[in-house]
Design a protein around this motif. Structure first.
Motif, PDB file in Angstrom:
ATOM      1  N   ALA A 150       0.774  -1.345  -0.061  1.00 30.13           N
ATOM      2  CA  ALA A 150      -0.075   0.053  -0.009  1.00 30.13           C
ATOM      3  C   ALA A 150       0.875   1.305   0.043  1.00 30.13           C
ATOM      4  CB  ALA A 150      -0.757  -0.218   1.261  1.00 30.13           C
ATOM      5  N   ILE A 151       1.866   1.303   0.645  1.00 35.97           N
ATOM      6  CA  ILE A 151       2.966   2.351   0.769  1.00 35.97           C
ATOM      7  C   ILE A 151       3.666   2.595  -0.551  1.00 35.97           C
ATOM      8  CG2 ILE A 151       5.097   3.172   1.902  1.00 35.97           C
ATOM      9  CD1 ILE A 151       4.379   1.678   4.427  1.00 35.97           C
ATOM     10  N   GLN A 152       4.082   1.324  -1.107  1.00 34.13           N
ATOM     11  CA  GLN A 152       4.547   1.533  -2.508  1.00 34.13           C
ATOM     12  C   GLN A 152       3.663   2.129  -3.652  1.00 34.13           C
ATOM     13  OE1 GLN A 152       5.661  -2.191  -4.622  1.00 34.13           O
ATOM     14  NE2 GLN A 152       7.825  -1.413  -4.771  1.00 34.13           N
ATOM     15  N   ILE A 191      12.208   5.877   4.727  1.00 32.79           N
ATOM     16  CA  ILE A 191      11.586   4.410   4.870  1.00 32.79           C
ATOM     17  C   ILE A 191      10.532   4.294   3.522  1.00 32.79           C
ATOM     18  CG2 ILE A 191      10.489   2.602   5.973  1.00 32.79           C
ATOM     19  CD1 ILE A 191      11.593   3.443   8.638  1.00 32.79           C
ATOM     20  N   ARG A 192       9.697   5.437   3.554  1.00 38.04           N
ATOM     21  CA  ARG A 192       8.667   5.021   2.529  1.00 38.04           C
ATOM     22  C   ARG A 192       9.160   5.424   1.231  1.00 38.04           C
ATOM     23  NH1 ARG A 192       6.046   9.595   3.111  1.00 38.04           N
ATOM     24  NH2 ARG A 192       6.923  10.342   5.107  1.00 38.04           N
ATOM     25  N   LYS A 193      10.190   5.987   1.056  1.00 39.86           N
ATOM     26  CA  LYS A 193      11.115   6.477  -0.252  1.00 39.86           C
ATOM     27  C   LYS A 193      11.632   4.953  -0.525  1.00 39.86           C
ATOM     28  CE  LYS A 193      14.473   9.403  -2.502  1.00 39.86           C
ATOM     29  NZ  LYS A 193      15.437   8.333  -2.890  1.00 39.86           N
ATOM     30  N   LYS A 194      12.398   4.274   0.394  1.00 40.40           N
ATOM     31  CA  LYS A 194      12.947   3.136   0.059  1.00 40.40           C
ATOM     32  C   LYS A 194      11.807   2.012  -0.432  1.00 40.40           C
ATOM     33  CE  LYS A 194      16.190  -0.093   2.370  1.00 40.40           C
ATOM     34  NZ  LYS A 194      16.645  -0.494   3.644  1.00 40.40           N
ATOM     35  N   ILE A 195      10.815   2.051   0.428  1.00 36.97           N
ATOM     36  CA  ILE A 195       9.711   0.991  -0.068  1.00 36.97           C
ATOM     37  C   ILE A 195       8.951   1.421  -1.346  1.00 36.97           C
ATOM     38  CG2 ILE A 195       7.314   0.397   0.401  1.00 36.97           C
ATOM     39  CD1 ILE A 195       7.987   0.700   3.387  1.00 36.97           C
ATOM     40  N   LEU A 249      -5.422   3.269   2.890  1.00 39.77           N
ATOM     41  CA  LEU A 249      -5.864   2.078   3.327  1.00 39.77           C
ATOM     42  C   LEU A 249      -5.066   1.800   4.740  1.00 39.77           C
ATOM     43  CD1 LEU A 249      -6.951  -1.104   2.859  1.00 39.77           C
ATOM     44  CD2 LEU A 249      -4.612  -1.515   1.653  1.00 39.77           C
ATOM     45  N   LEU A 250      -4.149   2.370   5.066  1.00 42.89           N
ATOM     46  CA  LEU A 250      -3.516   2.003   6.354  1.00 42.89           C
ATOM     47  C   LEU A 250      -3.974   2.179   7.645  1.00 42.89           C
ATOM     48  CD1 LEU A 250       0.162   3.644   5.339  1.00 42.89           C
ATOM     49  CD2 LEU A 250      -0.809   1.161   4.833  1.00 42.89           C
ATOM     50  N   PRO A 251      -4.982   3.095   7.876  1.00 45.90           N
ATOM     51  CA  PRO A 251      -5.726   3.197   9.156  1.00 45.90           C
ATOM     52  C   PRO A 251      -6.467   1.756   9.296  1.00 45.90           C
ATOM     53  CG  PRO A 251      -5.878   5.226   8.127  1.00 45.90           C
ATOM     54  CD  PRO A 251      -5.340   4.220   7.000  1.00 45.90           C
ATOM     55  N   ALA A 252      -6.869   0.956   8.408  1.00 43.95           N
ATOM     56  CA  ALA A 252      -7.661  -0.298   8.640  1.00 43.95           C
ATOM     57  C   ALA A 252      -6.517  -1.333   9.152  1.00 43.95           C
ATOM     58  CB  ALA A 252      -8.515  -0.665   7.403  1.00 43.95           C
ATOM     59  N   LEU A 253      -5.430  -1.282   8.714  1.00 48.97           N
ATOM     60  CA  LEU A 253      -4.479  -2.205   8.948  1.00 48.97           C
ATOM     61  C   LEU A 253      -3.354  -1.793   9.903  1.00 48.97           C
ATOM     62  CD1 LEU A 253      -3.415  -2.530   5.101  1.00 48.97           C
ATOM     63  CD2 LEU A 253      -5.092  -3.863   6.152  1.00 48.97           C
ATOM     64  N   LEU A 254      -3.351  -0.874  10.367  1.00 51.60           N
ATOM     65  CA  LEU A 254      -2.345  -0.588  11.409  1.00 51.60           C
ATOM     66  C   LEU A 254      -2.716   0.109  12.775  1.00 51.60           C
ATOM     67  CD1 LEU A 254       0.258   1.534   9.019  1.00 51.60           C
ATOM     68  CD2 LEU A 254       0.483  -0.809   9.835  1.00 51.60           C
ATOM     69  N   PRO A 255      -2.010  -0.240  14.182  1.00 52.89           N
ATOM     70  CA  PRO A 255      -2.351   0.492  15.176  1.00 52.89           C
ATOM     71  C   PRO A 255      -1.995   2.186  15.025  1.00 52.89           C
ATOM     72  CG  PRO A 255      -0.392  -0.846  15.761  1.00 52.89           C
ATOM     73  CD  PRO A 255      -0.879  -1.101  14.076  1.00 52.89           C
ATOM     74  N   PRO A 256      -2.643   2.749  15.992  1.00 53.69           N
ATOM     75  CA  PRO A 256      -2.480   4.319  15.847  1.00 53.69           C
ATOM     76  C   PRO A 256      -1.066   4.660  15.847  1.00 53.69           C
ATOM     77  CG  PRO A 256      -4.247   3.654  17.206  1.00 53.69           C
ATOM     78  CD  PRO A 256      -3.522   2.448  16.992  1.00 53.69           C
TER      79      PRO A 256
END
Length: 345
Positions: A303-305, A332-336, A311-318
């Motif tokens: 999803a990040i890539q 990190i997001r750039k690397k992904i 989508l992330l709020p449904a998959l991740l803790p706060p």
């Protein structure tokens, strides 16, 4: 004479590969330094390699065994490790080769029969690690359980697994894989796990050090195929973990159920079969789902890539979500975003 064989030296690497295959081995996928002993005609008669602080891919031509070439290669690689600043060195070998490495100063940590043996150069390395784990552990009433996770990154799926395990345990040891072979570095993964589970009061957190490693860097050079690599990794993991469990009075290890990933499914299958043999129960927790599919770290990375941040709020803790929405995670997001493969990582 020992020569460095660089990755760009395709002919030299081909000769190294040929010697490994002649001796019933494969070229490992993870190598960052390779050396070889050449005869007067330029043929490779002995070789060895490094990856991080591990030594691997040792081979001596059967026609030249008994000439001290293994000692020569090992001495050279230990010098390379010293130049890197590594003092704790690890290696994996077949059971038949253990006595050679013992004679050269290595000490056995764990083994899977004669298939694979895990050794290190420090006599008290693993015993001191066990003492460190004990020093981090409070005295509590049983049952005492454990989870080993990479958390790349920590998701609601991981949180569900931890909450279920903690709810069934007097104390839960949560081991986070320490090696930096993931898109999220260890320091970040460790922090996000701790922040995401801070509401649970019966967890002790540990890094795995060099003793429990990921599938990504497990040596494969003396395994016949990838399934054999997965099984051997799981079996060695269990052999190491059994010693840890004995030191910490752990009687149960939890894993998440898996159908989608062949690697994880085979790993879990091996755990279910072999952990009870070591006196440890294997608890399998059903996966938390979203949209009819298990929540996984690979789904988050994908999803990040693709830029699907909604989508992330449904998959991740706060806590993990806040990190990924912050400027701190930009690198990190750039690397992904630039990674060729974010699924099997």
């Amino acid at each position: 004479m020992i020569s460095t064989i660089y990755p760009s030296d395709h002919a030299g690497m081909a000769r190294v590969r040929a010697l490994l295959e002649k001796e019933g081995l494969r070229m490992d996928a993870n190598l960052d330094y390779t050396c070889a002993v050449l005869d007067d005609f330029g043929a490779v008669i002995a070789t060895g390699s490094c990856y991080g602080n591990t030594l691997r891919c040792f081979a001596v031509d059967s026609a030249h065994q008994g000439e001290g070439l293994l000692n020569e290669v090992l001495t050279h690689l230990m010098a390379v490790q010293q130049e890197r600043g590594n003092t704790a060195i690890f290696l994996y070998t077949k059971g038949a080769s253990v006595r050679f490495f013992r004679d050269l100063g290595f000490h056995e940590i764990a083994r899977v029969s004669d298939t694979i043996v895990f050794l290190e150069n420090r006599r008290w390395g693993f015993p001191d690690y066990l003492k460190h784990l004990q020093s981090e552990t409070p005295a509590v009433a049983p049952p005492v359980s454990a989870i080993v996770m990479n958390a790349n990154p920590f998701t609601l799926g991981h949180l569900y697994l931890v909450e279920q395990a903690a709810g069934e345990s007097g104390l839960l040891h949560l081991f986070i894989v320490s090696e930096d072979a993931s898109l999220f570095p260890f320091a970040v993964r460790d922090r996000l796990v701790r922040e995401g589970t801070a509401h649970l009061g019966n967890i002790v957190y540990h890094g795995t050090g060099s003793y429990m490693i990921s599938q990504a860097t497990f040596p494969s050079y003396f395994q016949k195929d990838e399934d054999a690599v997965i099984r051997s990794h799981a079996q060695l993991d269990i052999a190491v973990f059994a010693r840890i469990a004995a030191a910490l009075s752990i009687t149960r290890r939890y894993v998440g159920a898996e159908q989608a990933s062949h690697v994880t499914s085979l790993y879990n299958e091996t755990m279910l079969h072999d952990l009870p043999r070591a006196g440890i129960e294997c608890g399998v927790i059903p996966r938390k789902e979203y949209g009819g599919a298990p929540i996984s770290a690979s789904t988050v990375r994908r999803a990040i890539q693709t830029g699907d941040m909604e989508l992330l709020p449904a998959l991740l803790p706060p806590t993990t979500l806040a990190f990924l929405q912050s400027e701190e995670s930009a690198a990190i997001r750039k690397k992904i975003a630039e990674a060729a493969d974010v699924i099997h990582y």
